[in-house]
Enzyme design. Structure first.
Site, PDB file in Angstrom:
ATOM      1  N   ARG A   1      60.277  45.727  79.062  1.00 28.18           N
ATOM      2  CA  ARG A   1      61.544  45.145  78.876  1.00 28.18           C
ATOM      3  C   ARG A   1      62.521  45.567  79.934  1.00 28.18           C
ATOM      4  O   ARG A   1      63.296  45.028  80.241  1.00 28.18           O
ATOM      5  CB  ARG A   1      62.239  45.748  77.313  1.00 28.18           C
ATOM      6  CG  ARG A   1      63.245  45.227  77.154  1.00 28.18           C
ATOM      7  CD  ARG A   1      63.897  45.983  75.755  1.00 28.18           C
ATOM      8  NE  ARG A   1      65.301  45.854  75.822  1.00 28.18           N
ATOM      9  CZ  ARG A   1      66.157  44.891  75.427  1.00 28.18           C
ATOM     10  NH1 ARG A   1      65.682  43.800  75.026  1.00 28.18           N
ATOM     11  NH2 ARG A   1      67.506  44.999  75.659  1.00 28.18           N
TER      12      ARG A   1
ATOM     13  N   LYS B   1      61.163  58.465  82.914  1.00 25.62           N
ATOM     14  CA  LYS B   1      60.840  57.173  82.729  1.00 25.62           C
ATOM     15  C   LYS B   1      62.142  56.341  82.778  1.00 25.62           C
ATOM     16  O   LYS B   1      62.374  55.220  83.696  1.00 25.62           O
ATOM     17  CB  LYS B   1      60.001  56.768  81.673  1.00 25.62           C
ATOM     18  CG  LYS B   1      59.922  55.330  81.498  1.00 25.62           C
ATOM     19  CD  LYS B   1      59.030  55.043  80.278  1.00 25.62           C
ATOM     20  CE  LYS B   1      59.927  54.617  79.148  1.00 25.62           C
ATOM     21  NZ  LYS B   1      60.712  53.457  78.959  1.00 25.62           N
ATOM     22  N   ASN B   2      63.186  56.651  81.994  1.00 24.24           N
ATOM     23  CA  ASN B   2      64.181  55.799  81.849  1.00 24.24           C
ATOM     24  C   ASN B   2      65.080  55.924  82.807  1.00 24.24           C
ATOM     25  O   ASN B   2      66.078  55.146  82.869  1.00 24.24           O
ATOM     26  CB  ASN B   2      64.933  56.230  80.536  1.00 24.24           C
ATOM     27  CG  ASN B   2      64.089  55.850  79.176  1.00 24.24           C
ATOM     28  OD1 ASN B   2      63.139  55.007  79.347  1.00 24.24           O
ATOM     29  ND2 ASN B   2      64.729  56.180  78.097  1.00 24.24           N
TER      30      ASN B   2
ATOM     31  N   ASP C   1      60.337  43.228  70.368  1.00 23.50           N
ATOM     32  CA  ASP C   1      60.234  44.233  70.907  1.00 23.50           C
ATOM     33  C   ASP C   1      59.879  45.229  69.589  1.00 23.50           C
ATOM     34  O   ASP C   1      60.118  45.117  68.512  1.00 23.50           O
ATOM     35  CB  ASP C   1      61.354  45.127  71.474  1.00 23.50           C
ATOM     36  CG  ASP C   1      61.212  46.486  72.187  1.00 23.50           C
ATOM     37  OD1 ASP C   1      60.917  47.490  71.532  1.00 23.50           O
ATOM     38  OD2 ASP C   1      61.374  46.251  73.210  1.00 23.50           O
TER      39      ASP C   1
ATOM     40  N   ASP D   1      64.996  58.264  71.024  1.00 24.19           N
ATOM     41  CA  ASP D   1      63.584  58.718  71.597  1.00 24.19           C
ATOM     42  C   ASP D   1      62.977  60.007  71.089  1.00 24.19           C
ATOM     43  O   ASP D   1      61.678  60.066  71.512  1.00 24.19           O
ATOM     44  CB  ASP D   1      63.718  58.473  73.205  1.00 24.19           C
ATOM     45  CG  ASP D   1      63.948  57.094  73.658  1.00 24.19           C
ATOM     46  OD1 ASP D   1      63.939  56.199  72.923  1.00 24.19           O
ATOM     47  OD2 ASP D   1      63.955  56.754  74.830  1.00 24.19           O
TER      48      ASP D   1
HETATM   49  C1  UD1 Z   1      67.423  52.600  76.691  1.00 22.87           C
HETATM   50  C2  UD1 Z   1      66.106  53.300  76.754  1.00 22.87           C
HETATM   51  C3  UD1 Z   1      65.345  53.729  75.613  1.00 22.87           C
HETATM   52  C4  UD1 Z   1      66.489  54.503  74.612  1.00 22.87           C
HETATM   53  C5  UD1 Z   1      67.818  53.655  74.431  1.00 22.87           C
HETATM   54  C6  UD1 Z   1      68.835  54.169  73.768  1.00 22.87           C
HETATM   55  C7  UD1 Z   1      65.246  52.577  78.843  1.00 22.87           C
HETATM   56  C8  UD1 Z   1      64.158  51.798  79.687  1.00 22.87           C
HETATM   57  N1  UD1 Z   1      65.138  52.683  77.554  1.00 22.87           N
HETATM   58  O1  UD1 Z   1      66.887  51.396  75.941  1.00 22.87           O
HETATM   59  O2  UD1 Z   1      64.284  54.521  75.672  1.00 22.87           O
HETATM   60  O3  UD1 Z   1      65.746  54.533  73.402  1.00 22.87           O
HETATM   61  O4  UD1 Z   1      68.289  53.533  75.717  1.00 22.87           O
HETATM   62  O5  UD1 Z   1      68.891  55.612  74.286  1.00 22.87           O
HETATM   63  O6  UD1 Z   1      66.079  53.194  79.462  1.00 22.87           O
HETATM   64  N2  UD1 Z   1      72.391  46.128  72.299  1.00 22.87           N
HETATM   65  C9  UD1 Z   1      72.944  45.150  71.796  1.00 22.87           C
HETATM   66  N3  UD1 Z   1      73.319  44.187  72.893  1.00 22.87           N
HETATM   67  C10 UD1 Z   1      72.948  44.540  74.342  1.00 22.87           C
HETATM   68  C11 UD1 Z   1      72.441  45.737  74.703  1.00 22.87           C
HETATM   69  C12 UD1 Z   1      72.272  46.646  73.560  1.00 22.87           C
HETATM   70  O7  UD1 Z   1      73.027  44.633  70.882  1.00 22.87           O
HETATM   71  O8  UD1 Z   1      73.381  43.984  75.374  1.00 22.87           O
HETATM   72  C13 UD1 Z   1      71.993  47.188  71.139  1.00 22.87           C
HETATM   73  C14 UD1 Z   1      70.447  47.328  71.191  1.00 22.87           C
HETATM   74  O9  UD1 Z   1      69.896  46.173  70.286  1.00 22.87           O
HETATM   75  C15 UD1 Z   1      70.157  48.832  70.293  1.00 22.87           C
HETATM   76  C16 UD1 Z   1      71.507  49.478  71.046  1.00 22.87           C
HETATM   77  O10 UD1 Z   1      72.270  48.643  71.665  1.00 22.87           O
HETATM   78  O11 UD1 Z   1      70.436  48.582  69.106  1.00 22.87           O
HETATM   79  C17 UD1 Z   1      71.105  50.473  72.047  1.00 22.87           C
HETATM   80  O12 UD1 Z   1      70.494  49.739  73.238  1.00 22.87           O
HETATM   81  P1  UD1 Z   1      70.709  50.207  74.697  1.00 22.87           P
HETATM   82  O13 UD1 Z   1      71.464  51.506  74.533  1.00 22.87           O
HETATM   83  O14 UD1 Z   1      70.795  49.129  75.435  1.00 22.87           O
HETATM   84  O15 UD1 Z   1      69.077  50.661  74.832  1.00 22.87           O
HETATM   85  P2  UD1 Z   1      68.061  50.134  76.223  1.00 22.87           P
HETATM   86  O16 UD1 Z   1      69.002  50.316  77.118  1.00 22.87           O
HETATM   87  O17 UD1 Z   1      67.364  49.028  75.525  1.00 22.87           O
END
Ligand code: UD1
Length: 443
Positions: free
Chosen positions: A114, A42-43, A138, A327
């Site tokens: 998202r 999915k991701n 979220d 996850d």
């Molecule tokens: C993706 C996955 C999710 C997984 C996560 C971490 C998808 C659709 N989802 O989510 O299932 O749990 O990676 O492996 O691929 N953050 C910030 N600012 C930003 C971006 C992120 O503060 O601009 C923080 C987030 O709040 C979080 C952390 O960074 O605490 C990790 O987020 P991120 O790695 O970006 O996860 P996602 O891409 O949202």
């Protein structure tokens, strides 16, 4: 799989109301044994679909999981002017991208998924504009977009926020730039990467995410004509090109689904062969299962997990890849809740991920949380009860707990599970689980 929304009351039509009242009824106590096949991640697939926006013409993505999020992404791409066909019989999606895509991702889709924000990078790179609704709250915590925005700005994009939308624009081509990520965010790495492949000159992403899904998208972009060095490392160097070409690409297997089956075997004294998975993407999780007492055998096309005893408790600390994946944290809390001994689980990525613990407690689990730590004291038995899934992985964790709980566990919030697990119920049934999908009127 149809496009239905288990979301806000009052916005639901008759079909969505049906989805909202579906439950999974699990009767615990069965040993799970047999073979299961894992589909594409999915991701990864959602980002691969978004990346097709980078080239006009027809791209084909293979090994596509039949999950709700693929339908939501298909709908989003259609609204951007693409012709999207999902051939479920061959697990393939074809996307015909126009020469000038639209550039607006509406709130009604972004609030449901998202990952919709991953169209921002490709759109601003391809058409010089992207208006993307901000996802907002979220179920697994506040998830910022600041790292995405900082990266695009460094490449010369103007990004503002207005009426709940992020408005990104660029007068001409984006300019290659060096970016240092505050955190190796998966989403931000993808946004900046997809923008950089069409920017003028070289970009460097330092402290980039290294997840297998990032490697997957890098490989697809390379096949489209992008120049990327350092794939799989924390420094990505991208030499921008003027245009990319459509592609045919197979999605990397879903390591989280594979890991969920592995935990299912370990919790049920089971013996499950997981095909189509890559054990190398799950090294940390499989090591933990070995520590818990499971036998893990790797093979060319997957791995097998055999368990003949009550699991021993294992400590977990979630971290970006190659650390332990957040996850799989709820599934391992479920395992620890019936393990011999106590364990400490530390969640470093999403602060609200422990919300599901309250539901697990309804089954009798002994879990205390304090900030981003959870202390789990294993119990010899859980007892079935109604519980509510609050996100995809929480849903999986609750079903796993239901498989070992005495009596019946009714899992509400099935829509969450549908977002990430294709064929979950039939696969569970084939492995010997007593589980049914029911309408609430039958429950
Ligand atoms: C993706 C996955 C999710 C997984 C996560 C971490 C998808 C659709 N989802 O989510 O299932 O749990 O990676 O492996 O691929 N953050 C910030 N600012 C930003 C971006 C992120 O503060 O601009 C923080 C987030 O709040 C979080 C952390 O960074 O605490 C990790 O987020 P991120 O790695 O970006 O996860 P996602 O891409 O949202």
């Amino acid at each position: 799989m149809t496009l239905r929304d288990p979301g806000v009351p009052g916005t639901m039509d008759a079909a969505t109301y049906d989805a909202a009242v579906e439950v999974l009824r699990v009767t615990g106590g069965r040993r799970l044994a047999g073979e299961v096949c894992v589909a594409g991640a999915k991701n990864s697939v959602l980002k691969l679909m978004a990346a097709t926006l980078l080239a006009p013409g027809t791209s084909t993505i293979r090994n596509v999981p039949d999950i709700l999020d693929v339908e939501i992404m298909s709908e989003l791409l259609r609204r951007l002017g693409c012709v999207v066909e999902h051939h479920r019989d061959v697990a393939t999606v074809t996307i015909d991208v126009p020469h000038r895509p639209e550039h607006r991702a509406d709130y009604d889709l972004v609030r449901r998924m998202r990952a919709s924000i991953c169209v921002m990078g490709p759109l601003v790179a391809r058409v010089g504009a992207a208006d993307v609704a901000v996802p907002g709250g979220d179920n697994i915590g506040s998830r910022g977009l600041d790292i995405h925005v900082a990266g695009l700005r460094r490449m010369g994009a103007e990004v503002t926020s207005e009426h709940g939308y992020l408005l990104a624009s660029s007068a001409g081509r984006l300019r290659g730039a060096q970016t240092w990520l505050d955190f190796p965010s998966v989403g931000a790495t993808e946004t900046i990467l997809m923008a950089a492949v069409l920017a003028e000159g070289e970009s460097v992403i330092d402290n980039a995410a290294r997840e297998p899904e990032i490697v997957d998208i890098c490989q697809m972009l390379e096949a489209m004509g992008a120049h990327i060095e350092g794939i799989g490392t924390s420094t990505l160097r991208i030499e921008g090109v003027e245009a990319l070409r459509p592609v045919e690409h197979a999605t990397v297997p879903d390591r989280i689904v594979a890991g969920t089956w592995a935990v299912a075997a370990a919790m049920t004294h089971g013996d499950i062969t997981i095909r189509g998975a890559q054990a190398g993407h799950l090294s940390m999780a499989l090591e933990k299962l070995s520590t818990a007492g499971a036998d893990v055998h790797e093979s060319a096309d997957g791995f097998r997990v055999i368990m003949d005893r009550r699991p021993a408790a294992v400590d977990i600390v979630t971290l970006p890849y190659p650390g332990f994946p957040t996850d799989l944290q709820p599934q391992f809390i479920a395992l620890n809740s019936i393990a011999e001994g106590a364990s400490l689980v530390t969640e470093n990525l999403f602060e609200a991920r422990f919300r599901f613990v309250q539901e697990l407690a309804r089954l009798g689990a002994d879990v205390r949380t304090d900030g981003h730590h959870a202390l789990v004291r294993g119990r010899s038995a859980l007892s079935g009860a109604p519980v509510e899934a609050t996100d995809i992985r929480a849903g999986a964790g609750l079903v796993l707990a239901g498989l070992v709980a005495e009596g019946q566990t009714t899992v509400y919030g099935v829509g969450h599970i549908d977002r990430g697990y294709a064929d979950f119920v039939p696969d569970l049934q084939r492995l010997g689980a007593d589980v049914q999908r029911l309408d609430i009127s039958d429950a």
